[in-house]
Design a protein around this motif. Sequence first.
Motif, PDB file in Angstrom:
ATOM      1  N   ASP A 102       0.825  -1.211   0.000  1.00  0.00           N
ATOM      2  CA  ASP A 102       0.000   0.000   0.000  1.00  0.00           C
ATOM      3  C   ASP A 102       0.862   1.266   0.000  1.00  0.00           C
ATOM      4  O   ASP A 102       0.532   2.252  -0.682  1.00  0.00           O
ATOM      5  N   GLU A 103       1.957   1.246   0.755  1.00  0.00           N
ATOM      6  CA  GLU A 103       2.852   2.411   0.814  1.00  0.00           C
ATOM      7  C   GLU A 103       3.463   2.699  -0.549  1.00  0.00           C
ATOM      8  O   GLU A 103       3.613   3.855  -0.945  1.00  0.00           O
ATOM      9  N   VAL A 104       3.808   1.649  -1.278  1.00  0.00           N
ATOM     10  CA  VAL A 104       4.421   1.842  -2.603  1.00  0.00           C
ATOM     11  C   VAL A 104       3.367   2.209  -3.634  1.00  0.00           C
ATOM     12  O   VAL A 104       3.581   3.095  -4.465  1.00  0.00           O
ATOM     13  N   ARG A 105       2.230   1.565  -3.601  1.00  0.00           N
ATOM     14  CA  ARG A 105       1.150   1.933  -4.535  1.00  0.00           C
ATOM     15  C   ARG A 105       0.840   3.423  -4.459  1.00  0.00           C
ATOM     16  O   ARG A 105       0.636   4.097  -5.469  1.00  0.00           O
ATOM     17  N   SER A 106       0.798   3.947  -3.236  1.00  0.00           N
ATOM     18  CA  SER A 106       0.409   5.352  -3.024  1.00  0.00           C
ATOM     19  C   SER A 106       1.503   6.327  -3.449  1.00  0.00           C
ATOM     20  O   SER A 106       1.236   7.515  -3.652  1.00  0.00           O
ATOM     21  N   GLY A 107       2.744   5.828  -3.561  1.00  0.00           N
ATOM     22  CA  GLY A 107       3.865   6.713  -3.865  1.00  0.00           C
ATOM     23  C   GLY A 107       4.536   7.271  -2.634  1.00  0.00           C
ATOM     24  O   GLY A 107       5.510   8.026  -2.737  1.00  0.00           O
ATOM     25  N   ARG A 108       4.025   6.930  -1.448  1.00  0.00           N
ATOM     26  CA  ARG A 108       4.699   7.385  -0.224  1.00  0.00           C
ATOM     27  C   ARG A 108       6.090   6.748  -0.112  1.00  0.00           C
ATOM     28  O   ARG A 108       6.996   7.315   0.480  1.00  0.00           O
ATOM     29  N   MET A 109       6.229   5.556  -0.676  1.00  0.00           N
ATOM     30  CA  MET A 109       7.531   4.920  -0.844  1.00  0.00           C
ATOM     31  C   MET A 109       7.700   4.621  -2.322  1.00  0.00           C
ATOM     32  O   MET A 109       6.711   4.422  -3.038  1.00  0.00           O
ATOM     33  N   ASP A 110       8.943   4.584  -2.787  1.00  0.00           N
ATOM     34  CA  ASP A 110       9.192   4.519  -4.231  1.00  0.00           C
ATOM     35  C   ASP A 110       9.134   3.109  -4.811  1.00  0.00           C
ATOM     36  O   ASP A 110       8.703   2.924  -5.952  1.00  0.00           O
ATOM     37  N   PRO A 141       6.285 -10.031  -5.982  1.00  0.00           N
ATOM     38  CA  PRO A 141       5.905 -11.124  -6.882  1.00  0.00           C
ATOM     39  C   PRO A 141       5.180 -10.538  -8.087  1.00  0.00           C
ATOM     40  O   PRO A 141       4.474  -9.537  -7.961  1.00  0.00           O
ATOM     41  N   LEU A 142       5.372 -11.141  -9.243  1.00  0.00           N
ATOM     42  CA  LEU A 142       4.753 -10.621 -10.467  1.00  0.00           C
ATOM     43  C   LEU A 142       3.285 -11.057 -10.532  1.00  0.00           C
ATOM     44  O   LEU A 142       2.984 -12.241 -10.665  1.00  0.00           O
ATOM     45  N   THR A 143       2.393 -10.088 -10.400  1.00  0.00           N
ATOM     46  CA  THR A 143       0.965 -10.369 -10.499  1.00  0.00           C
ATOM     47  C   THR A 143       0.319  -9.371 -11.455  1.00  0.00           C
ATOM     48  O   THR A 143       0.657  -8.182 -11.451  1.00  0.00           O
ATOM     49  N   LEU A 144      -0.613  -9.863 -12.261  1.00  0.00           N
ATOM     50  CA  LEU A 144      -1.251  -9.008 -13.270  1.00  0.00           C
ATOM     51  C   LEU A 144      -1.973  -7.824 -12.640  1.00  0.00           C
ATOM     52  O   LEU A 144      -1.966  -6.721 -13.181  1.00  0.00           O
ATOM     53  N   SER A 145      -2.592  -8.039 -11.482  1.00  0.00           N
ATOM     54  CA  SER A 145      -3.383  -6.972 -10.865  1.00  0.00           C
ATOM     55  C   SER A 145      -2.525  -5.772 -10.474  1.00  0.00           C
ATOM     56  O   SER A 145      -2.999  -4.636 -10.468  1.00  0.00           O
ATOM     57  N   GLU A 146      -1.251  -6.013 -10.159  1.00  0.00           N
ATOM     58  CA  GLU A 146      -0.393  -4.915  -9.705  1.00  0.00           C
ATOM     59  C   GLU A 146       0.237  -4.125 -10.854  1.00  0.00           C
ATOM     60  O   GLU A 146       0.864  -3.102 -10.627  1.00  0.00           O
ATOM     61  N   LEU A 147       0.053  -4.590 -12.091  1.00  0.00           N
ATOM     62  CA  LEU A 147       0.604  -3.846 -13.228  1.00  0.00           C
ATOM     63  C   LEU A 147      -0.056  -2.479 -13.381  1.00  0.00           C
ATOM     64  O   LEU A 147       0.486  -1.586 -14.030  1.00  0.00           O
ATOM     65  N   GLU A 148      -1.220  -2.305 -12.772  1.00  0.00           N
ATOM     66  CA  GLU A 148      -1.898  -1.010 -12.839  1.00  0.00           C
ATOM     67  C   GLU A 148      -1.256   0.037 -11.944  1.00  0.00           C
ATOM     68  O   GLU A 148      -1.472   1.235 -12.122  1.00  0.00           O
ATOM     69  N   SER A 149      -0.432  -0.403 -10.979  1.00  0.00           N
ATOM     70  CA  SER A 149       0.169   0.548 -10.043  1.00  0.00           C
ATOM     71  C   SER A 149       1.687   0.443  -9.945  1.00  0.00           C
ATOM     72  O   SER A 149       2.321   1.333  -9.377  1.00  0.00           O
ATOM     73  N   LEU A 150       2.274  -0.609 -10.523  1.00  0.00           N
ATOM     74  CA  LEU A 150       3.715  -0.822 -10.387  1.00  0.00           C
ATOM     75  C   LEU A 150       4.360  -1.102 -11.737  1.00  0.00           C
ATOM     76  O   LEU A 150       3.758  -1.758 -12.599  1.00  0.00           O
ATOM     77  N   ASP A 151       5.577  -0.621 -11.916  1.00  0.00           N
ATOM     78  CA  ASP A 151       6.415  -0.999 -13.060  1.00  0.00           C
ATOM     79  C   ASP A 151       7.440  -2.015 -12.576  1.00  0.00           C
ATOM     80  O   ASP A 151       8.290  -1.701 -11.734  1.00  0.00           O
ATOM     81  N   SER A 179       6.771   2.289  -8.054  1.00  0.00           N
ATOM     82  CA  SER A 179       5.421   2.827  -8.046  1.00  0.00           C
ATOM     83  C   SER A 179       5.193   3.777  -9.218  1.00  0.00           C
ATOM     84  O   SER A 179       6.052   4.592  -9.554  1.00  0.00           O
ATOM     85  N   HIS A 180       4.008   3.690  -9.825  1.00  0.00           N
ATOM     86  CA  HIS A 180       3.619   4.664 -10.850  1.00  0.00           C
ATOM     87  C   HIS A 180       3.564   6.076 -10.263  1.00  0.00           C
ATOM     88  O   HIS A 180       3.705   7.061 -10.991  1.00  0.00           O
ATOM     89  N   ASN A 181       3.371   6.165  -8.952  1.00  0.00           N
ATOM     90  CA  ASN A 181       3.242   7.464  -8.296  1.00  0.00           C
ATOM     91  C   ASN A 181       4.545   7.970  -7.699  1.00  0.00           C
ATOM     92  O   ASN A 181       4.546   8.991  -7.002  1.00  0.00           O
ATOM     93  N   SER A 182       5.637   7.270  -7.970  1.00  0.00           N
ATOM     94  CA  SER A 182       6.935   7.715  -7.462  1.00  0.00           C
ATOM     95  C   SER A 182       7.529   8.796  -8.358  1.00  0.00           C
ATOM     96  O   SER A 182       7.534   8.668  -9.589  1.00  0.00           O
ATOM     97  N   ALA A 183       8.057   9.845  -7.751  1.00  0.00           N
ATOM     98  CA  ALA A 183       8.732  10.898  -8.519  1.00  0.00           C
ATOM     99  C   ALA A 183      10.003  10.375  -9.169  1.00  0.00           C
ATOM    100  O   ALA A 183      10.527  10.992 -10.101  1.00  0.00           O
ATOM    101  N   CYS A 184      10.511   9.245  -8.683  1.00  0.00           N
ATOM    102  CA  CYS A 184      11.739   8.664  -9.234  1.00  0.00           C
ATOM    103  C   CYS A 184      11.482   7.765 -10.435  1.00  0.00           C
ATOM    104  O   CYS A 184      12.428   7.290 -11.066  1.00  0.00           O
ATOM    105  N   ASN A 185      10.224   7.499 -10.739  1.00  0.00           N
ATOM    106  CA  ASN A 185       9.921   6.560 -11.816  1.00  0.00           C
ATOM    107  C   ASN A 185      10.081   7.240 -13.170  1.00  0.00           C
ATOM    108  O   ASN A 185       9.201   7.954 -13.643  1.00  0.00           O
TER     109      ASN A 185
END
Length: 274
Positions: free
Chosen positions: A85-93, A99-109, A223-229
């Motif tokens: 949750d912390e990474v999805r939100s962008g609070r952490m990068d 683990p590679l899961t299809l559902s997380e491709l919407e929020s993670l690279d 995270s898609h919401n990370s400024a470092c991405n």
Amino acid sequence: MDLRRMCSWSMLLGLMALPTLSLAAGKCERLVVTGSPDAPPYLWQDPQNPKHLIGASADLLQHVAAELGIKVDLLYAGKRSQALDEVRSGRMDMLADAPLTLSELESLDYIHPPLLENDYLVWTRKDSVLVYSEAQDLHGHPGALSEKSRLTPQFGTFAEQQLSLTRTPNLTQAFQKLLLGEVEFVLAGRYSGMAAAQSLSMANDLIARAQPVDKPGLYLAVSHNSACNDPWLRGQLAKKMTELPASGLTEAALQRNIERWKQQQQQPASTPKQ
């Protein structure tokens, strides 16, 4: 006047010509990373500094980041779901062990290839007569699996439909069931199994069969919401992930952290168990 104008244009063109690499690299000088707090030898809470995570994944990421000139802080963010949750939100990068899961491709690279591959092996007692060469051979035999295990979706479906598995809160309890004869086998990661068996003084009683039943990857996931991405970071990390397997650093980090975990378990202070 013309000379001054020419100088101004020269300076402007010079700035425009600065390498995009430098600009990209300058956007991210520090990554805040988290992951599972109870998955030795990959990641676990540092008993000396519980706000931080240590382990083989941490060591390898720190090595890669140092080569890229990036500072990494590996911080505890709660249990695995909270870390996600912390990474999805962008609070952490970044997650260090996703683990590679299809559902997380919407929020993670996901960075390919994975930082580590977690071979899941069939662990039995040394006196076991179980004949095993492929996963189908386990059909009809009672087994155990830690609830914290992360299998690939394909094998997870097979295990649910074809195998008789008791899920235990952690790997310790799964191995205890095995030694007590309540199950015939345990599915556990190669290195997490080694770490648990050694810390529990079970290494002489258990054996891991050589053929893996599953090989889930542990990925770096930004995270898609990370400024470092940005493309520079993802590209450089992918390049480093490609180089790691041939470097010998991975195996050394795993063995070093198995021993580290074992030594910590022998100390009075308690630490999270997988």
